[in-house]
Scaffold this motif. Structure first.
Motif, PDB file in Angstrom:
ATOM      1  N   LYS A 212       4.605 -14.216  -9.523  1.00  0.00           N
ATOM      2  CA  LYS A 212       4.707 -13.194  -8.488  1.00  0.00           C
ATOM      3  C   LYS A 212       5.368 -11.934  -9.060  1.00  0.00           C
ATOM      4  CE  LYS A 212       3.156 -16.241  -5.574  1.00  0.00           C
ATOM      5  NZ  LYS A 212       1.772 -16.187  -5.069  1.00  0.00           N
ATOM      6  N   ASN A 213       4.642 -10.851  -9.046  1.00  0.00           N
ATOM      7  CA  ASN A 213       5.203  -9.590  -9.518  1.00  0.00           C
ATOM      8  C   ASN A 213       6.147  -8.988  -8.484  1.00  0.00           C
ATOM      9  OD1 ASN A 213       3.741  -9.551 -11.982  1.00  0.00           O
ATOM     10  ND2 ASN A 213       1.933  -8.781 -10.911  1.00  0.00           N
ATOM     11  N   VAL A 214       7.099  -8.202  -8.962  1.00  0.00           N
ATOM     12  CA  VAL A 214       8.067  -7.558  -8.080  1.00  0.00           C
ATOM     13  C   VAL A 214       8.049  -6.057  -8.359  1.00  0.00           C
ATOM     14  CG1 VAL A 214      10.476  -7.416  -7.356  1.00  0.00           C
ATOM     15  CG2 VAL A 214       9.526  -9.621  -8.088  1.00  0.00           C
ATOM     16  N   TYR A 215       7.896  -5.282  -7.292  1.00  0.00           N
ATOM     17  CA  TYR A 215       7.886  -3.817  -7.390  1.00  0.00           C
ATOM     18  C   TYR A 215       9.012  -3.275  -6.518  1.00  0.00           C
ATOM     19  CZ  TYR A 215       3.174  -5.161  -8.814  1.00  0.00           C
ATOM     20  OH  TYR A 215       2.105  -5.775  -9.426  1.00  0.00           O
ATOM     21  N   THR A 216       9.862  -2.445  -7.086  1.00  0.00           N
ATOM     22  CA  THR A 216      10.990  -1.918  -6.328  1.00  0.00           C
ATOM     23  C   THR A 216      10.881  -0.400  -6.219  1.00  0.00           C
ATOM     24  OG1 THR A 216      12.398  -1.743  -8.299  1.00  0.00           O
ATOM     25  CG2 THR A 216      12.494  -3.807  -7.061  1.00  0.00           C
ATOM     26  N   TYR A 217      11.015   0.103  -4.999  1.00  0.00           N
ATOM     27  CA  TYR A 217      10.881   1.527  -4.703  1.00  0.00           C
ATOM     28  C   TYR A 217      12.234   2.044  -4.219  1.00  0.00           C
ATOM     29  CZ  TYR A 217       5.962   0.198  -4.686  1.00  0.00           C
ATOM     30  OH  TYR A 217       4.736  -0.306  -5.041  1.00  0.00           O
TER      31      TYR A 217
ATOM     32  N   LYS B 250      -2.257  -4.268  -5.441  1.00  0.00           N
ATOM     33  CA  LYS B 250      -1.368  -5.193  -6.132  1.00  0.00           C
ATOM     34  C   LYS B 250      -0.906  -6.306  -5.194  1.00  0.00           C
ATOM     35  CE  LYS B 250       0.414  -1.419  -9.022  1.00  0.00           C
ATOM     36  NZ  LYS B 250       1.608  -0.605  -9.368  1.00  0.00           N
ATOM     37  N   ASP B 251      -0.468  -7.418  -5.775  1.00  0.00           N
ATOM     38  CA  ASP B 251       0.087  -8.546  -5.019  1.00  0.00           C
ATOM     39  C   ASP B 251       1.527  -8.786  -5.460  1.00  0.00           C
ATOM     40  OD1 ASP B 251      -2.384  -8.882  -3.838  1.00  0.00           O
ATOM     41  OD2 ASP B 251      -3.016 -10.466  -5.236  1.00  0.00           O
ATOM     42  N   GLY B 252       2.277  -9.501  -4.626  1.00  0.00           N
ATOM     43  CA  GLY B 252       3.646  -9.872  -4.979  1.00  0.00           C
ATOM     44  C   GLY B 252       4.647  -9.372  -3.956  1.00  0.00           C
ATOM     45  N   LEU B 253       5.868  -9.126  -4.409  1.00  0.00           N
ATOM     46  CA  LEU B 253       6.940  -8.614  -3.555  1.00  0.00           C
ATOM     47  C   LEU B 253       7.097  -7.121  -3.768  1.00  0.00           C
ATOM     48  CD1 LEU B 253       9.437  -8.763  -1.697  1.00  0.00           C
ATOM     49  CD2 LEU B 253      10.780  -9.429  -3.697  1.00  0.00           C
ATOM     50  N   PHE B 254       7.144  -6.388  -2.660  1.00  0.00           N
ATOM     51  CA  PHE B 254       7.358  -4.947  -2.683  1.00  0.00           C
ATOM     52  C   PHE B 254       8.683  -4.665  -1.965  1.00  0.00           C
ATOM     53  CE2 PHE B 254       2.915  -5.894  -2.822  1.00  0.00           C
ATOM     54  CZ  PHE B 254       2.350  -4.975  -3.697  1.00  0.00           C
ATOM     55  N   PHE B 255       9.668  -4.218  -2.716  1.00  0.00           N
ATOM     56  CA  PHE B 255      10.997  -3.926  -2.144  1.00  0.00           C
ATOM     57  C   PHE B 255      11.139  -2.419  -1.998  1.00  0.00           C
ATOM     58  CE2 PHE B 255      15.318  -2.462  -3.005  1.00  0.00           C
ATOM     59  CZ  PHE B 255      16.038  -3.104  -2.005  1.00  0.00           C
ATOM     60  N   TYR B 256      11.436  -1.969  -0.781  1.00  0.00           N
ATOM     61  CA  TYR B 256      11.563  -0.538  -0.507  1.00  0.00           C
ATOM     62  C   TYR B 256      12.949  -0.260   0.061  1.00  0.00           C
ATOM     63  CZ  TYR B 256      10.494   4.118   1.348  1.00  0.00           C
ATOM     64  OH  TYR B 256      10.499   5.462   1.615  1.00  0.00           O
TER      65      TYR B 256
ATOM     66  N   SER C 205       8.530  10.560   2.476  1.00  0.00           N
ATOM     67  CA  SER C 205       7.067  10.504   2.574  1.00  0.00           C
ATOM     68  C   SER C 205       6.430  10.086   1.249  1.00  0.00           C
ATOM     69  CB  SER C 205       6.506  11.852   3.026  1.00  0.00           C
ATOM     70  OG  SER C 205       6.891  12.884   2.148  1.00  0.00           O
ATOM     71  N   GLU C 206       6.946  10.610   0.139  1.00  0.00           N
ATOM     72  CA  GLU C 206       6.406  10.239  -1.169  1.00  0.00           C
ATOM     73  C   GLU C 206       6.557   8.737  -1.402  1.00  0.00           C
ATOM     74  OE1 GLU C 206       6.987  11.125  -5.950  1.00  0.00           O
ATOM     75  OE2 GLU C 206       8.562  11.686  -4.531  1.00  0.00           O
ATOM     76  N   GLY C 207       7.731   8.201  -1.069  1.00  0.00           N
ATOM     77  CA  GLY C 207       7.971   6.776  -1.271  1.00  0.00           C
ATOM     78  C   GLY C 207       7.069   5.907  -0.419  1.00  0.00           C
ATOM     79  N   LEU C 208       6.884   6.281   0.841  1.00  0.00           N
ATOM     80  CA  LEU C 208       6.028   5.494   1.732  1.00  0.00           C
ATOM     81  C   LEU C 208       4.566   5.548   1.283  1.00  0.00           C
ATOM     82  CD1 LEU C 208       7.553   6.420   5.207  1.00  0.00           C
ATOM     83  CD2 LEU C 208       7.703   4.209   4.043  1.00  0.00           C
ATOM     84  N   ILE C 209       4.125   6.684   0.804  1.00  0.00           N
ATOM     85  CA  ILE C 209       2.743   6.817   0.321  1.00  0.00           C
ATOM     86  C   ILE C 209       2.535   5.970  -0.937  1.00  0.00           C
ATOM     87  CG2 ILE C 209       1.099   8.431  -0.720  1.00  0.00           C
ATOM     88  CD1 ILE C 209       2.247  10.551   1.260  1.00  0.00           C
ATOM     89  N   LYS C 210       3.482   6.029  -1.862  1.00  0.00           N
ATOM     90  CA  LYS C 210       3.376   5.199  -3.070  1.00  0.00           C
ATOM     91  C   LYS C 210       3.318   3.718  -2.708  1.00  0.00           C
ATOM     92  CE  LYS C 210       5.528   8.065  -6.651  1.00  0.00           C
ATOM     93  NZ  LYS C 210       6.618   8.156  -7.656  1.00  0.00           N
ATOM     94  N   LEU C 211       4.197   3.301  -1.787  1.00  0.00           N
ATOM     95  CA  LEU C 211       4.231   1.909  -1.357  1.00  0.00           C
ATOM     96  C   LEU C 211       2.905   1.514  -0.723  1.00  0.00           C
ATOM     97  CD1 LEU C 211       5.787  -0.733  -0.735  1.00  0.00           C
ATOM     98  CD2 LEU C 211       6.598   0.363   1.365  1.00  0.00           C
ATOM     99  N   LYS C 212       2.415   2.317   0.216  1.00  0.00           N
ATOM    100  CA  LYS C 212       1.153   2.017   0.909  1.00  0.00           C
ATOM    101  C   LYS C 212      -0.017   1.883  -0.064  1.00  0.00           C
ATOM    102  CE  LYS C 212      -0.642   5.539   2.903  1.00  0.00           C
ATOM    103  NZ  LYS C 212      -1.917   5.958   2.284  1.00  0.00           N
ATOM    104  N   ASN C 213      -0.120   2.798  -0.996  1.00  0.00           N
ATOM    105  CA  ASN C 213      -1.233   2.770  -1.940  1.00  0.00           C
ATOM    106  C   ASN C 213      -1.148   1.598  -2.909  1.00  0.00           C
ATOM    107  OD1 ASN C 213      -2.380   5.037  -0.790  1.00  0.00           O
ATOM    108  ND2 ASN C 213      -1.406   6.471  -2.205  1.00  0.00           N
ATOM    109  N   ASP C 214       0.053   1.244  -3.329  1.00  0.00           N
ATOM    110  CA  ASP C 214       0.210   0.120  -4.256  1.00  0.00           C
ATOM    111  C   ASP C 214      -0.126  -1.213  -3.591  1.00  0.00           C
ATOM    112  OD1 ASP C 214       0.899   1.761  -6.326  1.00  0.00           O
ATOM    113  OD2 ASP C 214       3.053   1.334  -6.267  1.00  0.00           O
ATOM    114  N   ILE C 215       0.193  -1.331  -2.307  1.00  0.00           N
ATOM    115  CA  ILE C 215      -0.113  -2.572  -1.593  1.00  0.00           C
ATOM    116  C   ILE C 215      -1.618  -2.847  -1.589  1.00  0.00           C
ATOM    117  CG2 ILE C 215      -0.092  -3.666   0.698  1.00  0.00           C
ATOM    118  CD1 ILE C 215       2.594  -2.234   1.185  1.00  0.00           C
ATOM    119  N   LYS C 216      -2.424  -1.807  -1.609  1.00  0.00           N
ATOM    120  CA  LYS C 216      -3.881  -1.974  -1.571  1.00  0.00           C
ATOM    121  C   LYS C 216      -4.419  -2.652  -2.826  1.00  0.00           C
ATOM    122  CE  LYS C 216      -4.643   2.173   1.259  1.00  0.00           C
ATOM    123  NZ  LYS C 216      -5.222   3.547   1.289  1.00  0.00           N
TER     124      LYS C 216
END
Length: 418
Positions: free
Chosen positions: A178-183, A223-229, A210-221
């Motif tokens: 499981k990959n982990v992405y931290t914003y 990538k899989d794993g845990l996204f920490f914001y 807004s930049e952070g939310l856009i990056k998060l939204k686009n990466d979710i499309k």
């Protein structure tokens, strides 16, 4: 839906007179979020998790998003829940539970827990200021510096593995595929603390909400794993102006509006579980009436432990949870002295008693015991009790946290799957 079962459980943990809320480590507590995340990712990593009623049922998702909204406590959720489309959607289509912070109710403790899977008493990282035996001085762990100046601990030869716990949660996720992405905001994502604690995650910085939310939204499309914001600005504004200020309302408006318009409305993924919570709330502090113990009780200095350089080991914690390192032979005397002096201002307790009663969790590490003071002063309502050194230690923030007051300790946990 609002999870009434969780609300009833937390109310049983609240003292109706002092309005203190005891952390519910066994069930509804922030400390159980890492286990909840791993379970939703289909893993059994032997972490405790939140009760099933907080997520409906434990199903497996390819993607889990955890949005850590610093200081957005339950009292704030209650205040704004009928005003903003984002919260209305999360209530109508998700599950909103009330859970507790860990104690102390601080960012230091909770970011360390979410990244490592270790409770506050396991990690030993428990406050903004505390005594670190490895350094033999008061430090600021998240800034990797001494408390009385900004000198780097790493540059002074104090290795990160001596100051911070091993990052075993993200490492375990990675080992299980499981990959982990931290914003996080760009200004903090490259800190010494983050470089060490996030070494098994991919770090993504952002300059604006807004930049952070856009990056998060686009990466979710893709990538899989845990996204920490992580979003810290609600906490920052609340500290400066207080929880009842126009500035605070404005920052919450900004966050909830963009959360809805940029993220919730644009996201459409059945294999994604979205979790939203906070590390703590905040209490209003009347900065016109701070109680500085070294001014009001100057003889207190005679009873405080000293380090090898002969300096007093003080202060640890905050003006809401002031931990004192008292010489053992004077512990009972100082306890009774402070109880008398601080009547109607704060409660004073032995930390050993609180450990035995489960206030710090149930796996007390030797590292934590060596760091924490033997007495703690817990401010009531809008009070503050602290140490005075002009320009270094003063009470000037109108919003604070760290203590057990219900507005500090009670937080929302939101589960949403669109």
């Amino acid at each position: 839906m609002i999870n009434k079962k969780s609300i009833d459980a937390i109310e049983k943990n609240r003292d109706s007179i002092k309005k203190f809320t005891k952390p519910d480590f066994k069930k509804y507590c922030f400390a159980n979020i890492p286990g909840t995340i791993s379970k939703l990712l289909g893993l059994n990593l032997n972490y405790s998790h939140l009760p099933e009623d907080t997520v409906g049922e434990y199903k497996t998702y390819k993607k889990v998003v955890f949005m850590f909204i610093d200081a957005f406590g339950w009292s704030f959720f209650e205040r704004y829940k009928d005003q903003y489309p984002a919260l209305k959607k999360l209530i109508n289509n998700g599950i909103v539970s009330k859970i507790t912070s860990q104690f102390p109710s601080t960012t230091s403790a909770h970011v360390t827990t979410i990244h490592t899977g270790k409770s506050v008493a396991e990690s030993g990282v428990y406050e903004w200021f505390y005594y670190e035996p490895e350094v033999d001085d008061i430090i600021m762990p998240l800034l990797n510096s001494y408390a009385r100046n900004t000198k780097s601990l790493l540059n002074d030869g104090y290795e990160n593995n001596k100051l911070y716990p091993e990052n075993n949660f993200y490492k375990k996720l990675k080992e299980n595929g499981k990959n982990v992405y931290t914003y996080q905001p760009s200004r903090i994502i490259g800190s010494t603390y983050n470089d060490y604690i996030l070494k098994d995650a991919e770090k993504i910085g952002f300059k604006t909400l807004s930049e952070g939310l856009i990056k998060l939204k686009n990466d979710i499309k893709t990538k899989d794993g845990l996204f920490f914001y992580y979003y810290p600005e609600i906490d920052s504004i609340c500290h400066s102006y207080g929880p009842n200020s126009e500035e605070f309302d404005g920052e919450v408006h900004n966050f909830l509006t963009l959360l809805n318009d940029i993220f919730i409305e644009k996201l459409n993924s059945e294999d994604t579980a979205i979790l939203i919570s906070a590390d703590h709330g905040q209490a209003y502090v009347d900065i016109q009436k701070p109680y500085y113990i070294n001014i009001e009780i100057p003889e207190i200095e005679n009873y405080i432990q000293k380090n090898k350089k002969g300096n007093l080991i003080v202060p640890s914690g905050s003006c809401r949870d002031f931990f004192l390192h008292i010489k053992p032979e004077y512990e009972d005397f100082v306890l009774n002295l402070l109880k008398e002096k601080l009547k109607n201002i704060a409660d004073v307790r032995k930390t050993k008693d609180m450990m035995n009663e489960g206030y710090f969790g149930y796996n007390i590490s030797e590292k934590f015991e060596k760091k924490v003071g033997n007495l703690v002063i817990l401010a009531y309502e809008d009070n503050s009790v602290w140490w005075y050194e002009k320009g270094t230690f003063e009470v000037f923030l109108k919003g604070m946290h760290g203590g057990l007051f219900s507005e500090e300790m009670e937080i929302p946990f939101i589960f949403y799957n669109k």
